[in-house]
Design a protein around this motif. Structure first.
Motif, PDB file in Angstrom:
ATOM      1  N   ASN A 133       0.813  -1.214   0.000  1.00 44.20           N
ATOM      2  CA  ASN A 133       0.000   0.000   0.000  1.00 44.20           C
ATOM      3  C   ASN A 133       0.850   1.269   0.000  1.00 44.20           C
ATOM      4  O   ASN A 133       0.448   2.291  -0.551  1.00 44.20           O
ATOM      5  CB  ASN A 133      -0.959  -0.002   1.192  1.00 44.20           C
ATOM      6  CG  ASN A 133      -2.164  -0.885   0.930  1.00 44.20           C
ATOM      7  OD1 ASN A 133      -2.507  -1.149  -0.226  1.00 44.20           O
ATOM      8  ND2 ASN A 133      -2.820  -1.350   1.988  1.00 44.20           N
ATOM      9  N   LEU A 134       2.017   1.176   0.624  1.00 47.08           N
ATOM     10  CA  LEU A 134       2.928   2.319   0.598  1.00 47.08           C
ATOM     11  C   LEU A 134       3.345   2.598  -0.855  1.00 47.08           C
ATOM     12  O   LEU A 134       3.366   3.749  -1.308  1.00 47.08           O
ATOM     13  CB  LEU A 134       4.149   1.983   1.464  1.00 47.08           C
ATOM     14  CG  LEU A 134       4.940   3.116   2.082  1.00 47.08           C
ATOM     15  CD1 LEU A 134       4.059   4.055   2.860  1.00 47.08           C
ATOM     16  CD2 LEU A 134       6.039   2.536   2.990  1.00 47.08           C
ATOM     17  N   ALA A 135       3.663   1.527  -1.569  1.00 47.83           N
ATOM     18  CA  ALA A 135       4.052   1.684  -2.976  1.00 47.83           C
ATOM     19  C   ALA A 135       2.858   2.134  -3.817  1.00 47.83           C
ATOM     20  O   ALA A 135       3.003   2.934  -4.743  1.00 47.83           O
ATOM     21  CB  ALA A 135       4.630   0.370  -3.498  1.00 47.83           C
ATOM     22  N   LEU A 136       1.682   1.624  -3.485  1.00 45.89           N
ATOM     23  CA  LEU A 136       0.475   2.007  -4.224  1.00 45.89           C
ATOM     24  C   LEU A 136       0.154   3.494  -4.023  1.00 45.89           C
ATOM     25  O   LEU A 136      -0.206   4.195  -4.975  1.00 45.89           O
ATOM     26  CB  LEU A 136      -0.693   1.127  -3.754  1.00 45.89           C
ATOM     27  CG  LEU A 136      -2.043   1.326  -4.416  1.00 45.89           C
ATOM     28  CD1 LEU A 136      -1.964   1.072  -5.917  1.00 45.89           C
ATOM     29  CD2 LEU A 136      -3.080   0.380  -3.781  1.00 45.89           C
ATOM     30  N   GLU A 138       2.273   5.771  -3.437  1.00 44.59           N
ATOM     31  CA  GLU A 138       3.247   6.523  -4.226  1.00 44.59           C
ATOM     32  C   GLU A 138       2.875   6.514  -5.714  1.00 44.59           C
ATOM     33  O   GLU A 138       2.980   7.525  -6.403  1.00 44.59           O
ATOM     34  CB  GLU A 138       4.644   5.933  -4.053  1.00 44.59           C
ATOM     35  CG  GLU A 138       5.664   6.722  -4.864  1.00 44.59           C
ATOM     36  CD  GLU A 138       7.065   6.180  -4.768  1.00 44.59           C
ATOM     37  OE1 GLU A 138       7.295   5.043  -5.217  1.00 44.59           O
ATOM     38  OE2 GLU A 138       7.935   6.890  -4.238  1.00 44.59           O
ATOM     39  N   ARG A 139       2.418   5.359  -6.168  1.00 40.50           N
ATOM     40  CA  ARG A 139       2.025   5.264  -7.577  1.00 40.50           C
ATOM     41  C   ARG A 139       0.893   6.252  -7.881  1.00 40.50           C
ATOM     42  O   ARG A 139       0.868   6.892  -8.920  1.00 40.50           O
ATOM     43  CB  ARG A 139       1.595   3.829  -7.872  1.00 40.50           C
ATOM     44  CG  ARG A 139       1.118   3.619  -9.291  1.00 40.50           C
ATOM     45  CD  ARG A 139       0.556   2.227  -9.469  1.00 40.50           C
ATOM     46  NE  ARG A 139       1.584   1.267  -9.792  1.00 40.50           N
ATOM     47  CZ  ARG A 139       1.375  -0.044  -9.870  1.00 40.50           C
ATOM     48  NH1 ARG A 139       0.167  -0.526  -9.611  1.00 40.50           N
ATOM     49  NH2 ARG A 139       2.334  -0.864 -10.186  1.00 40.50           N
ATOM     50  N   ASN A 142       2.326   9.719  -7.933  1.00 44.24           N
ATOM     51  CA  ASN A 142       3.083   9.895  -9.174  1.00 44.24           C
ATOM     52  C   ASN A 142       2.167  10.089 -10.371  1.00 44.24           C
ATOM     53  O   ASN A 142       2.478  10.860 -11.281  1.00 44.24           O
ATOM     54  CB  ASN A 142       4.006   8.696  -9.415  1.00 44.24           C
ATOM     55  CG  ASN A 142       5.190   8.686  -8.473  1.00 44.24           C
ATOM     56  OD1 ASN A 142       5.478   9.693  -7.819  1.00 44.24           O
ATOM     57  ND2 ASN A 142       5.876   7.556  -8.384  1.00 44.24           N
ATOM     58  N   SER A 162       4.223   9.208  -0.024  1.00 39.85           N
ATOM     59  CA  SER A 162       3.164   8.231   0.195  1.00 39.85           C
ATOM     60  C   SER A 162       3.087   7.878   1.677  1.00 39.85           C
ATOM     61  O   SER A 162       4.115   7.668   2.319  1.00 39.85           O
ATOM     62  CB  SER A 162       3.433   6.956  -0.599  1.00 39.85           C
ATOM     63  OG  SER A 162       2.474   5.970  -0.244  1.00 39.85           O
TER      64      SER A 162
END
Lengths: 189, 445
Positions: A133-136, A138-139, A142, A162
């Motif tokens: 979810n942290l990466a999501l 950020e996505r 972005n 994020s």
């Protein structure tokens, strides 16, 4: 014509509000932002344009249709820029069609105010794993950043961060809460 | 810790509840201050084939501390593991403390397979335990040993004995002397308080190691058990820290632009796998801790994160959504092509392999629920292990027999321990607020 513009802005505000599910959980939305947006439209657009017409008949004749349109457009864009939170479907970072016009308004504003900085904060709902979810988040941030750049903002004006699922806008696990937590917030500094 | 949790009568309050979903509070949730907020054990489900064991209250001589009864703690440990059914002391026909006092027939009558007896004696500041474990059917002593600890460390002594008893019966080292790291979140005062804590595996002796109003995520133990790596947002952005537990010294090891997250230690403790997005999107890197040199290990436009070394130490598991949704992948070496491991549903994430290469455990979505599942790496067979529905953050015990994860109970996040095949369970709710992100330590020496 002016009325149409207002209505359009109003409809925009309203539809985004509905997307956010704020109609049922209005108390949880920050600052009652959506309500005051609409008033801002009336003040700005209404007084400027009508007022000009009443002053000794000078201003009204000076305003060309084009200028009038520009002013209305500006008012409309300002109204839209009061919307700073954008929502996403589960496990996607796709900008929703109804968010595009508002993001374009933000991009134009950033383009016209090159010293303005904005922080794009990406969030996810609580479902799934924290690191993914942290990466999501950020996505999502972005995706918004790219959209703003394509529409005139410059990279140097923006910073993304994020928080994943760590900072929910709304507590709770029902669909309405989850939908309000899958978001990117624009924070102007 | 409050005085009440130390009272000798505590064990009698722990009841073995075999029925599914008959979770009940064992210890009352005590109003301890948040800084010492402790987890309390709730046994939610027993194993089907638990081995009957009697832990006889140890004989005592010479001023043994009345709190933290050693035999009670051993009994709790064995019960908690889900692999044993322990006999309440009041049902015992006699209370032997050495071989000469053992009447095997009595224990057979009570249906016991094993009996643990012992004696505690004090000399100066130290307490020595001499203990013996008997196989009732064979009428044999299968373990006889002694151990000592300082008088204020009875829990350490007890967990050590539990480990030895567990190993003597199952052949697998016990993991009762290990630690848990986890994060609690307390919103009671309005402003969130995140606390990184370390406790015994039964939730006792919790100590706060880091506290703040910004999120703390993904604690990971160094292989020697002396350090934790974790993600903290204390700077306003995610950064990875290494925290030496004994000294409290902290090093900010990764604070690149974008994500700095998901740390995982290598076996030699010299490098970390990290998720960084400094080059555009979430990718996995290996960082040499001493030099801070980075090697990029994945290269894909998708999200790659949640890496964890496999048992060989050469390859690693990770989550990637390169197929469209998050799935588990494995690279057998840093340069190998990734191989997809999970296919059973559209959301599988956060892999944690055991240390034998048999299974990988992960979060698995089925319908709208998130469970913990495991895949047999040889056969590819997938088993869903949990019935709870908002499960996150699985962490495998160093002996591979148990698994801890975070889930929700009536709105609050709690920790739950299950046996690695999903059989038995106990939960560790915080006395206040949420407890999440559990990490089971390695065996400590």
């Amino acid at each position: 014509m002016k009325i149409t513009a207002h209505q359009k802005a109003f409809a925009m505000v309203l539809s985004l509000g509905l997307v956010a599910g704020c109609s049922s959980t209005g108390d949880t939305m920050e600052d009652g932002a959506y309500g005051s947006d609409v008033e801002a439209v009336d003040q700005d657009g209404g007084s400027t344009v009508y007022g000009g017409g009443d002053r000794d008949g000078v201003s009204s004749s000076d305003l060309t249709d084009e200028e009038l349109r520009e002013r209305e457009e500006r008012a409309e864009q300002e109204a839209m820029r009061n919307i700073t939170t954008f929502y996403f479907d589960f496990d996607t970072a796709e900008i929703k069609p109804e968010a595009r016009e508002v993001l374009v308004a933000h991009a134009r504003y950033l383009e016209n105010n090159p010293n303005q900085q904005v922080r794009l904060e990406g969030h996810a709902d609580e479902r799934g794993t924290k690191e993914y979810n942290l990466a999501l988040g950020e996505r999502r941030a972005n995706a918004v950043e790219r959209f703003l750049i394509v529409n005139g903002a410059s990279r140097g004006q923006m910073e993304t961060v994020s928080y994943g699922e760590e900072k929910p806008a709304v507590m709770g696990s029902d669909e309405s809460a989850l939908a309000q937590n899958r978001r990117v917030e624009l924070v102007f500094e | 810790m409050t005085n009440r949790t130390r009272t000798p009568g505590k064990t009698s309050r722990i009841r073995y509840a075999c029925q599914l979903v008959c979770a009940f509070f064992v210890c009352a949730v005590l109003g301890s201050g948040p800084a010492s907020a402790e987890l309390t054990i709730r046994i939610t489900e027993g194993a089907d084939a638990a081995i009957p064991v009697a832990v006889v209250p140890f004989a005592e001589s010479g001023g043994i501390p009345s709190s933290d009864k050693v035999s009670s703690i051993v009994q709790d440990d064995l019960t908690m593991s889900g692999e044993f059914n322990t006999l309440a002391p009041e049902k015992m026909l006699s209370l032997p403390s050495q071989r000469s006092e053992m009447y095997f027939r009595d224990w057979r009558l009570l249906g016991q397979r094993y009996v643990l007896v012992g004696q505690l004696s004090r000399s100066g500041d130290r307490v020595e335990a001499r203990y013996e474990l008997f196989d009732v059917n064979r009428e044999e002593r299968i373990l006889g040993s002694s151990a000592s600890a300082s008088a204020n460390n009875m829990r350490t002594l007890a967990h050590h004995i539990s480990d030895k008893v567990y190993e003597a019966i199952t052949g697998v080292p016990g993991a009762f002397s290990t630690k848990l790291a986890y994060v609690t979140l307390d919103r009671a005062s309005g402003e969130p308080r995140y606390r990184l804590q370390v406790s015994d595996v039964d939730g006792k002796r919790a100590r706060v190691r880091l506290e703040g109003k910004e999120p703390i995520l993904s604690p990971a133990w160094s292989p020697d058990g002396e350090k934790l790596a974790y993600v903290s947002f204390e700077t306003g952005r995610p950064a990875v820290f290494i925290h030496e537990l004994a000294s409290g010294n902290r090093t900010r090891i990764a604070e690149f632009r974008g994500l700095n997250s998901a740390p995982a230690w290598s076996d030699d403790g010299r490098s970390l796998l990290l998720t960084l997005s400094k080059d555009g999107n979430a990718e996995i890197y290996r960082m040499d801790i001493a030099s801070k040199n980075l090697k990029r290990l994945t290269n894909h436009w998708s999200i790659d994160t949640e890496a964890s070394w496999d048992h060989t130490g050469n390859g690693f598991f990770f989550t990637s959504d390169r197929s469209g949704g998050p799935q588990i992948y494995h690279k057998s070496s840093e340069n190998a092509d990734p191989r997809r491991i999970t296919f059973g549903s559209r959301y599988n994430a956060r892999p944690r392999p055991d240390n034998e290469g048999k299974y990988v455990y992960y979060v698995h979505q089925r319908d709208r629920a998130f469970h913990i599942a495991r895949t047999n790496l040889k056969s590819g067979e997938e088993t869903v292990l949990t019935r709870t529905e908002s499960d996150e953050s699985p962490s495998v015990a160093p002996n591979g027999r148990m698994l801890i994860y975070a889930t929700k109970q009536s709105g609050n996040s709690v920790l739950t321990v299950i046996s690695a095949d999903g059989g038995a369970a106990y939960s560790l709710p915080a006395s206040e607020g949420d407890v999440r992100e559990p990490a089971w330590s390695p065996i400590l020496h």
